[in-house]
Scaffold this motif. Sequence first.
Motif, PDB file in Angstrom:
ATOM      1  N   PHE A   7      -7.142   8.346  -4.794  1.00 30.18           N
ATOM      2  CA  PHE A   7      -6.090   6.979  -4.857  1.00 30.18           C
ATOM      3  C   PHE A   7      -5.947   6.624  -3.432  1.00 30.18           C
TER       4      PHE A   7
ATOM      5  N   VAL B 286      -5.825   3.962 -11.673  1.00 31.87           N
ATOM      6  CA  VAL B 286      -4.410   4.022 -12.161  1.00 31.87           C
ATOM      7  C   VAL B 286      -4.479   4.342 -13.571  1.00 31.87           C
TER       8      VAL B 286
ATOM      9  N   MET C  26       7.254  12.740 -17.338  1.00 35.03           N
ATOM     10  CA  MET C  26       6.232  11.763 -17.857  1.00 35.03           C
ATOM     11  C   MET C  26       6.821  11.108 -19.164  1.00 35.03           C
TER      12      MET C  26
ATOM     13  N   LEU D 269       4.182   2.634 -16.714  1.00 32.23           N
ATOM     14  CA  LEU D 269       3.824   3.456 -15.569  1.00 32.23           C
ATOM     15  C   LEU D 269       2.523   2.498 -14.896  1.00 32.23           C
ATOM     16  N   ILE D 270       1.822   2.427 -15.663  1.00 27.67           N
ATOM     17  CA  ILE D 270       0.560   1.525 -15.193  1.00 27.67           C
ATOM     18  C   ILE D 270       1.221   0.189 -14.709  1.00 27.67           C
TER      19      ILE D 270
ATOM     20  N   ASN E  53      -6.821   2.730  -2.224  1.00 27.35           N
ATOM     21  CA  ASN E  53      -5.577   2.030  -1.804  1.00 27.35           C
ATOM     22  C   ASN E  53      -5.637   1.188  -0.516  1.00 27.35           C
TER      23      ASN E  53
ATOM     24  N   ARG F 148       2.532   1.716  -3.181  1.00 25.93           N
ATOM     25  CA  ARG F 148       1.516   2.193  -4.282  1.00 25.93           C
ATOM     26  C   ARG F 148       1.700   3.869  -4.081  1.00 25.93           C
ATOM     27  N   LYS F 149       1.193   3.905  -2.718  1.00 27.67           N
ATOM     28  CA  LYS F 149       1.036   5.450  -2.739  1.00 27.67           C
ATOM     29  C   LYS F 149       2.360   6.151  -3.015  1.00 27.67           C
TER      30      LYS F 149
ATOM     31  N   ILE G 196      -2.980   8.027 -14.781  1.00 26.76           N
ATOM     32  CA  ILE G 196      -1.830   7.876 -15.769  1.00 26.76           C
ATOM     33  C   ILE G 196      -2.150   8.608 -17.127  1.00 26.76           C
TER      34      ILE G 196
ATOM     35  N   TYR H  25      -5.808  -2.420   0.648  1.00 31.54           N
ATOM     36  CA  TYR H  25      -4.958  -2.846   1.644  1.00 31.54           C
ATOM     37  C   TYR H  25      -5.739  -3.686   2.783  1.00 31.54           C
TER      38      TYR H  25
ATOM     39  N   ARG I 124       0.814  -1.044  -0.147  1.00 29.04           N
ATOM     40  CA  ARG I 124       0.063   0.044   0.049  1.00 29.04           C
ATOM     41  C   ARG I 124       0.993   1.289  -0.106  1.00 29.04           C
ATOM     42  N   ASN I 125       1.735   1.240   0.854  1.00 29.00           N
ATOM     43  CA  ASN I 125       2.805   2.429   1.116  1.00 29.00           C
ATOM     44  C   ASN I 125       3.583   2.796  -0.473  1.00 29.00           C
TER      45      ASN I 125
ATOM     46  N   GLN J  33      -4.541  12.542  -5.599  1.00 30.83           N
ATOM     47  CA  GLN J  33      -3.953  11.530  -4.545  1.00 30.83           C
ATOM     48  C   GLN J  33      -4.839  10.923  -3.492  1.00 30.83           C
TER      49      GLN J  33
ATOM     50  N   GLU K 116      -3.500  17.399  -9.004  1.00 30.93           N
ATOM     51  CA  GLU K 116      -2.504  16.237  -8.366  1.00 30.93           C
ATOM     52  C   GLU K 116      -3.105  15.873  -6.938  1.00 30.93           C
TER      53      GLU K 116
ATOM     54  N   LEU L 214       2.710   0.672 -11.275  1.00 34.97           N
ATOM     55  CA  LEU L 214       1.945   0.575 -10.253  1.00 34.97           C
ATOM     56  C   LEU L 214       0.942  -0.464  -9.880  1.00 34.97           C
TER      57      LEU L 214
ATOM     58  N   PHE M 170       2.509   6.578  -6.651  1.00 32.95           N
ATOM     59  CA  PHE M 170       1.743   7.363  -7.144  1.00 32.95           C
ATOM     60  C   PHE M 170       1.752   8.858  -7.037  1.00 32.95           C
ATOM     61  N   ASP M 171       2.334   8.938  -5.815  1.00 32.91           N
ATOM     62  CA  ASP M 171       2.537  10.457  -5.408  1.00 32.91           C
ATOM     63  C   ASP M 171       3.753  10.970  -6.265  1.00 32.91           C
TER      64      ASP M 171
ATOM     65  N   GLN N 248      -2.608  11.950 -17.445  1.00 35.35           N
ATOM     66  CA  GLN N 248      -1.860  12.419 -16.364  1.00 35.35           C
ATOM     67  C   GLN N 248      -1.333  13.936 -16.625  1.00 35.35           C
TER      68      GLN N 248
ATOM     69  N   ILE O 217       4.685  10.098  -9.304  1.00 36.41           N
ATOM     70  CA  ILE O 217       4.186  10.651 -10.544  1.00 36.41           C
ATOM     71  C   ILE O 217       3.411  11.932 -10.593  1.00 36.41           C
ATOM     72  N   GLN O 218       2.635  12.217  -9.435  1.00 36.52           N
ATOM     73  CA  GLN O 218       2.066  13.402  -9.592  1.00 36.52           C
ATOM     74  C   GLN O 218       2.815  14.790  -9.512  1.00 36.52           C
ATOM     75  N   THR O 219       4.294  14.338  -8.969  1.00 39.95           N
ATOM     76  CA  THR O 219       5.349  15.412  -8.930  1.00 39.95           C
ATOM     77  C   THR O 219       5.963  15.587 -10.010  1.00 39.95           C
ATOM     78  N   PHE O 220       5.716  14.620 -11.002  1.00 41.27           N
ATOM     79  CA  PHE O 220       6.515  14.610 -12.512  1.00 41.27           C
ATOM     80  C   PHE O 220       6.184  15.850 -13.202  1.00 41.27           C
TER      81      PHE O 220
ATOM     82  N   LYS P 266      -2.197  17.752 -14.301  1.00 40.11           N
ATOM     83  CA  LYS P 266      -1.024  18.541 -14.089  1.00 40.11           C
ATOM     84  C   LYS P 266      -1.673  19.995 -14.576  1.00 40.11           C
TER      85      LYS P 266
END
Lengths: 577, 627
Positions: free
Chosen positions: B240, B217, A105, A113-114, B244, A90-91, B221, B248, A87-88, B237, B233, A117, A94-95, B224, A97-100, B228
């Motif tokens: 997600f 996902v 990308m 990427l999929i 997620n 994956r998080k 993606i 779990y 879980r961590n 998150q 974002e 993940l 994902f996080d 994506q 990728i959000q900063t990419f 942005k």
Amino acid sequence: MYKKLFQSLRSFRKNSILTVIFIALEVAMEIMIPFLMAKIIDKGFETKDISYIIKIGSIMFFCALFSMTAGVLSGKFSSEAAAGFSRNIRKDVFDAIQTFSFGNMDKFSTPSLITRLTTDITNIQMAYQMVLKIIVRAPLMLLFSFGMALIINARLALTILAAIPLLGGALIFIVIKVHPIFLQVFKKYDFLNQIVQENINGIRVVKSFVREREEVKKFHVASEEVKKYFVKAEKILALNSPVMQFAIYTCMLLISWFGAKFIVAGSMTTGELMSFIAYLMQILSSLMMISMIFVMVVISEASIERVVEVLEEKSDLSNGPQPIYELENGAVTFEQVSFKYDPKAAKNDLENLDFTILSGETIGIIGGTGSGKSSLVQLIPRLYDVVSGVVKVGGKSVRDYDLATLREEIAVVLQKNTLFSGTILENLRWGNEKATLAEVQRACQLAQADSFIQEFPDKYETLIDQGGSNVSGGQKQRLCIARALLKKPKILILDDSTSAVDTKTDSLIRKAFREEIPETTKIIVGQRISSIEDADKIIVLHEGQVNGIGTHEELLRDNVIYQEVYYSQKKGVGMDE
Amino acid sequence: MSDRPISSTLHPLKTFQRLFGYIFKGYKLQLVFVVISILISAIAGTLGIVFTKVLIDNFIVPLMKQENPDFSQLLSVLLIMLVVYYVGVICTYIYNRLMIIIAQGVLKDIRDEMFEHMEKLSIRYFDQHTTGDVMSRYTNDADTLRQMISQSLPQTFSALITVISIIVAMFALNIPLTFFVLFMLLIMVSVTRLVANKSGQYFSKQQYAIGEVNGYVEEMIEGQKVVKVFNHEKRAQEQFALLNENLYQQSALANTYASILMPILGNLGNFSYLLTAVVGSILSITGIAPLTLGVLASFVQFTKAITQPVSQISQQLNSVIMAIAGAERIFNLFDEVPEENSGKIQLVNAKYNETGKIEETLEKTGQWAWKKMEQDGSVHYIPLTGDVRFKDVTFGYNKNKVILHDLSLFAKPGQKIAFVGATGAGKTTITNLINRFYDIDEGEILYDGLNIKSINKNDLRRSLGIVLQDTHLFTGTIRENIRYGRLEATDEEVIAAAKLANVHEFISKLPHGYDTFITGDGGSLSQGQRQLLAIARAAVADPPVLILDEATSNIDTRTESIIQRGMDSLMKGRTVFVIAHRLSTVRNSNAIIVLDQGRIIERGSHDDLMEQKGNYYQLYTGAFELS
């Protein structure tokens, strides 16, 4: 590589440690059982002492109960640890990728990427759970059992000690042999999947050229390869259990021979022989398990590598030290801007661009395929950073702004655009979460989308399928424009966003822009002259350079490329009128 | 419905039978050897335990009573056991090896058949199934099958034989104690089923949660860049994180149940191990069921030996259930009805003989004819001219939504016909009907006077060249991709086609020229370049009839005007159907058909339609409204 990955463990470090502790307890208890068994057989059975049998039996019972409890707990903790770990990860992925940035990308393909993940992380979860359980259990079991065997009969134990390196060696040999072949298998597999995917996506091409037979032939070759390599790898793996059995049986025979001699000589009891055999089994099966986790780790290694690659990728765009949170106006200036996507490329994709756009102007950008139109506009909201020169928005360099602020104020309708599953309303509210229905509707009217939305039975509540496949291309583009308008941006960029919209609607959209949002800077990238000819200024791009700037009339008079484009679209008009 | 357990396949037994059919069909002999080897190997293992009894009762105990123990007898028995054991080892190796060959062989057969069958399915099938859905049959489902055939099946069978042979051996040694062991076994089996059931339930929930996470996902993606651009974002998150977290929870539960099974079973085994010893000793001491030390020792080992196969079977059961579900999905694809292709009329190379009659020839003459077999066996040749007619054609992708209403149109040989209209007006649909990607509901389509349903589909399609709006290229070199149009095209012909499409120059500039390798649908090329390659591909095919569906939509107008001459020469002498957004590209058509919501509203040449001042006029002038 592993260090980076294990940073994602966090709170599940506790569960991982608990797993190890309980496994150790479980093994310790389990190891007692054959030892006690020897006592029952030797003392109880042979001396016919029922109370002794029951006494030892009860101790064994509690040992088993204790071992079971510890086992169940370790099972629970290991499952939670592994699921939590995944879980961590994956998080984190994902996080990350959000900063990419767009540049980041582009480096990874979307499908890869999929996979990272999804499949890769699932692989890691399974491997982690296995490793967690076996990495402690097997060596402990091995040590304890061997210790017990030594206690029972050191001479006999030393005989089987010879079997351990032999078997261990054989198992390691198998793993080493198999590893490179499995890597080959994965490659062959990828290739096979690629053929399938290409055929599914391109089925119309295959069928229109009647190439089914050739494609099948191609597939047969690929599937034969997969089979060949799989068989090659598994043939070696198939040695595992016979090798194991060989070791067990050989040891059994040796123990029977020497054991019988010892017993007859009086230096060993029958019960001890029995528990000795039980320990032998545990030693050998521990070895087997250790070789199994090697295989697991080897298989998951590729997955780990791919996941860590994403985690370690640093976003190449970030806020400056003192970011500006306000955009004054919609003026845009390019000062000697050069840019390339691939830093290693020899040639710049944009070369030395120099121009100014005043706030509130409408700008058209035109140019051939690959002339750099999209690249140019993507620099304005800082989707990419320039290689040299400065892009200024509202009089200040885009690098000085807070990224979120910059992108909030600059709306881009991308060429390759996406709608998300959900209602039309939900999609539009991406532009502004708090937009009222009236505001949404007004944006749609500007984008000429309201009329067709009203025709849907559910109107704004109409569900959009994933990727927006249930609306036409032109409708999708208009929805995307409305979504961008809802941001009430200072700068609106349309990157070839009306290509699927008919010319009449296209002109209505531009008319609405002109009349309803005059203060917004509008930058329109287009292929059609008609989409841009009424702009205040038109920039003609050619091979990454500005070839001409001016009004429609000026360019039509002076610019060769513009003339060519114009006449290619209006050829023969004169004859009709 | 979503949390329906995986095990509830529709016909698990039937599916299993069918799967077994594949194994049986190609590998009868191997299978016989596998069964024999497993039998021998399992029995050898059991004999080993019985040997403990012999060792203790026949040798150790009597020898202990002897003054000068003679071990020579024991040595010879040990040698016999050595042979028994090693035969068992060899048999284990044999069946493992054979199972790999069977499993991989069957898997290849199934994969090949799946692909062959998939290639035969109609476009409709691909409309109704996502790429991911079809792909997962080749990946996940085939994988579970491999696991089952190469591991679960032989292991389960071997475990079963082991259990049976152990039970037989136990009965031979001591009946009351056997019942006791069987009773313990029963408890173990019930506990296993209980836990496995629970874990199965959670596993299907986990599966569902995985599906949700993967779906999200994929969407995020793919989109994506939009995320942005909209500063979305944070929200992505948050959403997600919710999915997620749910995954779990489900995954932790499912795996907990799965992983507590082993310690429970193992220790139940320990219970029965110690209880057997205790009960056996007491039975013997009290005289209820007297047994020798050897028998007791064997029994104790039996209880241990029988635990393993039982837990093995229980573990394999889950993977068997999953594999059956996978197999069922694969068989579902097999059961899809392939594209109907009953047309008998063939396309042949033709030439006119001295008497002016058309006849079949093997050489490529550039002349084609339809070869029609008459009822009486005589053969009849109809020259291919490219005359296409729609007569009252009605069609819908599904029954309740008609796309084309009562459509009639004609294209005479060599004519260029353009379809114009808004998105969704039915332009692409019409072209999809000519090559029979879909079959019409009512009316008929005639090709050179022949109903297209009477023409062999492959020959029909071979006579039509298509450039589609979405370009798809295949992994391979650029040369191979162009040659896809006609496999026997020479290098010169490939280059000529590339020149015609104006990509020769671009290709020549690439470091590897025509041998440049493209992967991933030509992702490294621009949309426009890919489209030019697709045009070259169609050009090399040299078909009598051409369909261009937005073939130049991604090419800028300047480049388009450059390739115009090439396009004109490509279209010359052929019947051409053109769909284009840019009206400037269809102006010189013989006829322009204006469509609106599946109906023809105008038809005529550019000049005719401009004169009519109807819809076309408006569309056309719409582009100039602001000039």
